[in-house]
Design an enzyme around this catalytic site. Sequence first.
Site, PDB file in Angstrom:
ATOM      1  N   TYR A  73      -8.114   0.369  -3.556  1.00  0.00           N
ATOM      2  CA  TYR A  73      -7.225   0.697  -4.220  1.00  0.00           C
ATOM      3  C   TYR A  73      -6.194   0.237  -4.791  1.00  0.00           C
ATOM      4  O   TYR A  73      -6.330  -1.371  -4.010  1.00  0.00           O
ATOM      5  CB  TYR A  73      -6.369   2.261  -3.316  1.00  0.00           C
TER       6      TYR A  73
ATOM      7  N   THR B 169       0.747  -1.045  -0.055  1.00  0.00           N
ATOM      8  CA  THR B 169       0.397   0.060  -0.525  1.00  0.00           C
ATOM      9  C   THR B 169       0.839   1.559   0.004  1.00  0.00           C
ATOM     10  O   THR B 169       0.544   2.387  -0.383  1.00  0.00           O
ATOM     11  CB  THR B 169      -0.673   0.087   1.362  1.00  0.00           C
TER      12      THR B 169
ATOM     13  N   SER C  28       1.463  -7.188  -0.503  1.00  0.00           N
ATOM     14  CA  SER C  28       2.001  -8.456   0.574  1.00  0.00           C
ATOM     15  C   SER C  28       1.576  -9.822   0.256  1.00  0.00           C
ATOM     16  O   SER C  28       2.018 -10.843   0.935  1.00  0.00           O
ATOM     17  CB  SER C  28       2.750  -8.052   1.153  1.00  0.00           C
TER      18      SER C  28
HETATM   19  N1  DGL Z   1      -2.532  -5.728  -0.285  1.00  0.00           N
HETATM   20  C1  DGL Z   1      -2.500  -5.283   1.536  1.00  0.00           C
HETATM   21  C2  DGL Z   1      -0.376  -5.955   1.119  1.00  0.00           C
HETATM   22  O1  DGL Z   1       0.496  -5.523  -0.001  1.00  0.00           O
HETATM   23  C3  DGL Z   1      -2.222  -4.387   0.694  1.00  0.00           C
HETATM   24  C4  DGL Z   1      -2.025  -3.600   3.175  1.00  0.00           C
HETATM   25  C5  DGL Z   1      -0.810  -2.786   2.724  1.00  0.00           C
HETATM   26  O2  DGL Z   1       0.051  -2.779   2.201  1.00  0.00           O
HETATM   27  O3  DGL Z   1      -1.143  -1.593   4.310  1.00  0.00           O
HETATM   28  O4  DGL Z   1       0.105  -5.898   1.947  1.00  0.00           O
END
Ligand code: DGL
Length: 357
Positions: free
Chosen positions: A54, A40, A87
């Site tokens: 997003y 993010t 992630s």
């Molecule tokens: N898709 C989540 C990740 O990449 C988003 C959450 C974030 O990075 O805060 O871990």
Amino acid sequence: MNTRLTQLAAGVLATVFSVAAQPAREPRLPNVAILATGGTIAGTGATSTTTVGYKAATLGVDALIAAVPELARVAHVSGEQVFQIASENMTPGHWLQLARRVNELLARDDVDGVAITHGTDTLEETAYFLDLVVKRSKPVVLVGAMRPSTSLSADGPMNLYNAVALAASPDAAGRGVMVCMNDQINAARDVTKTNTATLDTFRAPELGPLGVMESGHPTFYRTTTRLHTSATEFDIGPIQELPKVGIVLAYAGSGRVAIDAMVAAGVRGIVHAGTGNGSLSTDAKAALVEARSKGIVVVRASRVPGGTVARNGEADDDALDFVAADNLSPQKARVLLTLALTRTADTHEIQGMFRRY
Ligand code: DGL
């Protein structure tokens, strides 16, 4: 004789004045390598008020650095895009690749610290893995964000500034891998994501933070008692693929299906996230005993976010030849068991590792 003394005195005075006249040398700014992996902190939303829905992992490391010109006040930074992923897609293969790059960088005399931008979903797992395999005591700091870079009051820029300032701080050396977000400094071993959405999500609920960041300066209040980084026995050098370890969540009526599926999938270890103090239902116990008889190492953890799973408490670990997870969450216990299995399958040795790391 007087002439000689006069000459000596003149020489001393000349030296004193010449040194005093030289401009004070600015202390060298530390060199911090920023490794970007996505998440993010690198995310972008459709509007400035988009905080969910997003796209994570869209901005590159150069854009992240350019967004925080204040970084130049605390360090000379270099940027490297190691991955560009959300992630939830991190894997042990990514951990190995990232850890190798961190160890390479820390071995260089011209690198004083490393900051790693990362998605928050699995940040705590990557942080603990690095805590167990990074070979130097130079600071390694993971940082993420809970709001995308395009949002009002995005937390990424200040989080990145603090993470780099921490990685540049000599006082941060020797404290293990840290997570720096929301002005808090947390130990990789203790920290967990406690809230799906809020900026203060990363906490160590029972042990508390290691310290805080104020105007880019760290203040520490405690140190971890467990081994990490330069004291680690784990060596990823020769490892091409990490042992497969799965986690099974227990719940009312969960039975043995998931455990049997893990065994069929060829795992070498199972972390059982039991109810309460790591309790085993009759069905789960039978399935885990069968798994153990096939050489699979079983760790009893708990789905409960706080407390310690006591050895020989809710199950006779001595008789069952199981390992108790101490106060590690299931996801952290999996990281440690994964590395333990690169060294041994002896459950007594592995239990010792759960007491040391
Ligand atoms: N898709 C989540 C990740 O990449 C988003 C959450 C974030 O990075 O805060 O871990």
